[in-house]
Design a protein around this motif. Structure first.
Motif, PDB file in Angstrom:
ATOM      1  N   HIS A 106       0.757  -0.994  -0.489  1.00  0.00           N
ATOM      2  CA  HIS A 106       0.213   0.484  -0.072  1.00  0.00           C
ATOM      3  C   HIS A 106       0.886   1.349  -0.632  1.00  0.00           C
ATOM      4  N   HIS A 107       2.395   1.324   0.547  1.00  0.00           N
ATOM      5  CA  HIS A 107       2.529   2.584   0.289  1.00  0.00           C
ATOM      6  C   HIS A 107       2.795   2.507  -0.568  1.00  0.00           C
ATOM      7  N   ALA A 108       3.662   1.845  -1.503  1.00  0.00           N
ATOM      8  CA  ALA A 108       4.140   2.170  -3.107  1.00  0.00           C
ATOM      9  C   ALA A 108       3.009   2.691  -4.094  1.00  0.00           C
ATOM     10  N   LEU A 109       1.417   2.258  -3.558  1.00  0.00           N
ATOM     11  CA  LEU A 109       0.402   2.701  -4.189  1.00  0.00           C
ATOM     12  C   LEU A 109       0.090   3.900  -3.809  1.00  0.00           C
ATOM     13  N   PHE A 110      -0.311   4.539  -2.779  1.00  0.00           N
ATOM     14  CA  PHE A 110       0.152   5.768  -2.158  1.00  0.00           C
ATOM     15  C   PHE A 110       1.083   6.656  -3.064  1.00  0.00           C
ATOM     16  N   ALA A 111       2.182   6.103  -3.007  1.00  0.00           N
ATOM     17  CA  ALA A 111       3.791   7.004  -3.110  1.00  0.00           C
ATOM     18  C   ALA A 111       3.952   6.734  -5.247  1.00  0.00           C
ATOM     19  N   LEU A 112       2.706   6.190  -6.040  1.00  0.00           N
ATOM     20  CA  LEU A 112       1.886   5.922  -7.044  1.00  0.00           C
ATOM     21  C   LEU A 112       1.530   7.330  -7.629  1.00  0.00           C
ATOM     22  N   SER A 113       0.222   6.839  -6.922  1.00  0.00           N
ATOM     23  CA  SER A 113      -0.973   8.639  -7.122  1.00  0.00           C
ATOM     24  C   SER A 113      -0.452   9.791  -6.806  1.00  0.00           C
ATOM     25  N   ARG A 114       0.608   9.468  -5.530  1.00  0.00           N
ATOM     26  CA  ARG A 114       1.273  11.406  -5.113  1.00  0.00           C
ATOM     27  C   ARG A 114       1.989  11.469  -6.911  1.00  0.00           C
ATOM     28  N   ALA A 115       2.906  10.161  -6.774  1.00  0.00           N
ATOM     29  CA  ALA A 115       3.693  11.183  -7.891  1.00  0.00           C
ATOM     30  C   ALA A 115       3.306  11.887  -9.633  1.00  0.00           C
ATOM     31  N   ALA A 116       1.709  10.961  -9.657  1.00  0.00           N
ATOM     32  CA  ALA A 116       0.864  11.072 -10.886  1.00  0.00           C
ATOM     33  C   ALA A 116      -0.076  12.525 -10.680  1.00  0.00           C
ATOM     34  N   ASP A 117       0.033  12.906  -8.902  1.00  0.00           N
ATOM     35  CA  ASP A 117      -1.283  14.120  -8.864  1.00  0.00           C
ATOM     36  C   ASP A 117      -2.652  13.162  -8.694  1.00  0.00           C
ATOM     37  N   GLY A 118      -2.414  12.303  -8.369  1.00  0.00           N
ATOM     38  CA  GLY A 118      -3.577  11.243  -8.043  1.00  0.00           C
ATOM     39  C   GLY A 118      -4.537  10.857  -9.671  1.00  0.00           C
ATOM     40  N   ALA A 172      -6.038  -4.550  -6.604  1.00  0.00           N
ATOM     41  CA  ALA A 172      -7.774  -3.819  -7.100  1.00  0.00           C
ATOM     42  C   ALA A 172      -8.007  -3.850  -5.472  1.00  0.00           C
ATOM     43  N   ARG A 173      -7.930  -5.034  -4.953  1.00  0.00           N
ATOM     44  CA  ARG A 173      -8.438  -5.001  -3.934  1.00  0.00           C
ATOM     45  C   ARG A 173      -7.499  -3.914  -2.323  1.00  0.00           C
ATOM     46  N   LEU A 174      -6.686  -4.386  -2.393  1.00  0.00           N
ATOM     47  CA  LEU A 174      -5.556  -3.830  -1.202  1.00  0.00           C
ATOM     48  C   LEU A 174      -6.148  -1.321  -1.714  1.00  0.00           C
ATOM     49  N   ALA A 175      -6.094  -1.454  -3.245  1.00  0.00           N
ATOM     50  CA  ALA A 175      -6.270  -0.356  -3.302  1.00  0.00           C
ATOM     51  C   ALA A 175      -7.362   0.489  -2.870  1.00  0.00           C
ATOM     52  N   ALA A 176      -8.629  -0.708  -2.812  1.00  0.00           N
ATOM     53  CA  ALA A 176     -10.551   0.025  -2.569  1.00  0.00           C
ATOM     54  C   ALA A 176     -10.095  -0.201  -0.843  1.00  0.00           C
ATOM     55  N   LEU A 177      -8.910  -1.638  -0.035  1.00  0.00           N
ATOM     56  CA  LEU A 177      -8.988  -1.392   1.816  1.00  0.00           C
ATOM     57  C   LEU A 177      -8.751  -0.474   1.631  1.00  0.00           C
ATOM     58  N   VAL A 178      -7.244   0.746   1.032  1.00  0.00           N
ATOM     59  CA  VAL A 178      -6.238   1.485   1.890  1.00  0.00           C
ATOM     60  C   VAL A 178      -7.545   3.260   1.746  1.00  0.00           C
ATOM     61  N   GLY A 179      -8.068   2.958   0.587  1.00  0.00           N
ATOM     62  CA  GLY A 179      -8.777   4.096  -0.717  1.00  0.00           C
ATOM     63  C   GLY A 179      -7.768   5.074  -0.840  1.00  0.00           C
ATOM     64  N   VAL A 180      -6.622   4.343  -1.412  1.00  0.00           N
ATOM     65  CA  VAL A 180      -5.616   5.606  -2.417  1.00  0.00           C
ATOM     66  C   VAL A 180      -6.487   6.325  -3.555  1.00  0.00           C
ATOM     67  N   PRO A 181      -6.494   7.458  -2.830  1.00  0.00           N
ATOM     68  CA  PRO A 181      -6.544   8.812  -4.314  1.00  0.00           C
ATOM     69  C   PRO A 181      -6.361   8.633  -5.081  1.00  0.00           C
ATOM     70  N   GLY A 182      -7.193   8.658  -6.428  1.00  0.00           N
ATOM     71  CA  GLY A 182      -7.232   8.748  -7.740  1.00  0.00           C
ATOM     72  C   GLY A 182      -6.282   7.838  -9.070  1.00  0.00           C
ATOM     73  N   LEU A 183      -6.381   6.972  -7.865  1.00  0.00           N
ATOM     74  CA  LEU A 183      -6.031   5.322  -8.601  1.00  0.00           C
ATOM     75  C   LEU A 183      -6.944   4.478  -8.700  1.00  0.00           C
ATOM     76  N   ARG A 184      -6.931   3.692  -9.991  1.00  0.00           N
ATOM     77  CA  ARG A 184      -7.698   2.673 -10.610  1.00  0.00           C
ATOM     78  C   ARG A 184      -6.480   1.752 -11.521  1.00  0.00           C
ATOM     79  N   VAL A 185      -7.631   0.454 -10.783  1.00  0.00           N
ATOM     80  CA  VAL A 185      -6.589  -1.256 -10.698  1.00  0.00           C
ATOM     81  C   VAL A 185      -7.326  -1.501 -11.678  1.00  0.00           C
ATOM     82  N   GLU A 186      -6.798  -2.012 -12.803  1.00  0.00           N
ATOM     83  CA  GLU A 186      -7.365  -2.505 -14.565  1.00  0.00           C
ATOM     84  C   GLU A 186      -7.192  -4.201 -14.419  1.00  0.00           C
ATOM     85  N   ALA A 187      -7.249  -4.558 -14.952  1.00  0.00           N
ATOM     86  CA  ALA A 187      -7.357  -6.267 -14.703  1.00  0.00           C
ATOM     87  C   ALA A 187      -6.036  -6.064 -16.354  1.00  0.00           C
ATOM     88  N   GLU A 188      -5.174  -7.293 -16.276  1.00  0.00           N
ATOM     89  CA  GLU A 188      -4.746  -7.087 -17.836  1.00  0.00           C
ATOM     90  C   GLU A 188      -4.831  -8.256 -18.498  1.00  0.00           C
TER      91      GLU A 188
END
Length: 273
Positions: free
Chosen positions: A233-245, A257-273
């Protein structure tokens, strides 16, 4: 497709590949450089061997490729002639230098340019290291779309492990003992990520995101995470900050995707490949 991941040899790399090669033994580095350059010659690329030292000494490092030296397909080049006088590089200017050399190689009938460079002298000191890391990502973006390939070698007996890690993570491929993750350029996304992003990689990942300047492209930042093995989750938040959300992470794994939804990472969308 660009080659990515941890490699145990420098053979089999293509026109757009970029590998970091940390080494302990100069003779081992030279063997790997010859492998890398021999493949480039077979692909029709113009090749450069770049290192410190007098020309006669550098010629001895690649003596087994003598026919290519005689024909001009392979050149030995002083590091000062390629990167300047050993001070911090100006990233955009250095990329422009290699872009011009690549265009010249194409104009002369080669399939592109390939460089094996012993770049340790360019990263001595914090300022020089930061500038060269920024250059490594910028030139990687150039390589993703143009026929320029490079092997960047760094001496582990001279550089601290922290410096090696910061450099290795900005290459799509590296030798062993470089970095647990890689952030690199691909044509279909702003960047690609592979490896593991956890507590061990947290500081290097934050630095790599800053050096890659994800905001530069404008619009949503698309990240190819298809080769990611793990992201916390720390890396997901860092990614969001670096991309301005405003970031889209594309991955084959369901956990992000489950982790991002659980911790509420702002402006991050996870898409399945």
């Amino acid at each position: 497709m660009r080659t990515s991941g941890v490699l145990h040899a420098t053979r089999g790399l293509g026109l757009h590949d970029h590998i970091c090669w940390p080494y302990d033994d100069p003779a081992e580095f030279r063997r790997r450089a010859v492998e890398f350059l021999a493949d480039g010659l077979a692909l029709g690329q113009r090749c450069w061997y770049v290192s410190e030292g007098p020309t006669e000494e550098l010629l001895s490092h690649v003596a087994e490729l003598g026919a290519a030296l005689d024909s001009g397909a392979l050149r030995v080049v002083s590091i000062d002639d390629t990167y300047g006088d050993g001070g911090a590089v100006t990233p955009a200017e250095q990329v422009a230098t290699y872009a011009a050399a690549t265009r010249a190689a194409l104009a002369d009938g080669f399939s592109g340019l390939r460089v094996a460079a012993e770049a340790t002298p360019m990263v001595r000191g914090d300022e020089a290291l930061d500038a060269f890391c920024r250059y490594e990502h910028l030139v990687d973006r150039y390589m993703a779309g143009e026929p320029f390939a490079a092997m960047c070698a760094y001496d582990r007996t001279e550089l601290p492990a922290s410096a090696i890690g910061q450099l290795a993570c900005l290459h799509p491929a590296s030798g062993t003992g470089g970095s647990p993750f890689r952030l690199y350029a691909v044509p279909h996304a702003r960047v690609a990520l592979d490896g593991e992003l956890d507590l061990e990689s947290r500081d290097d990942f934050t630095r790599a995101l800053d050096r890659a300047d994800l905001r530069a492209g404008g619009g949503p930042v698309v990240v190819d995470g298809s080769s990611l093995e793990f992201i916390d989750h720390h890396a997901l938040f860092a990614l969001s900050r670096a991309a301005d959300g405003d970031v889209v992470l594309r991955t084959r794994r369901s956990a992000p995707a489950r982790l991002a939804a659980l911790v509420g990472v702002p402006g991050l969308r996870v898409e399945a490949e």
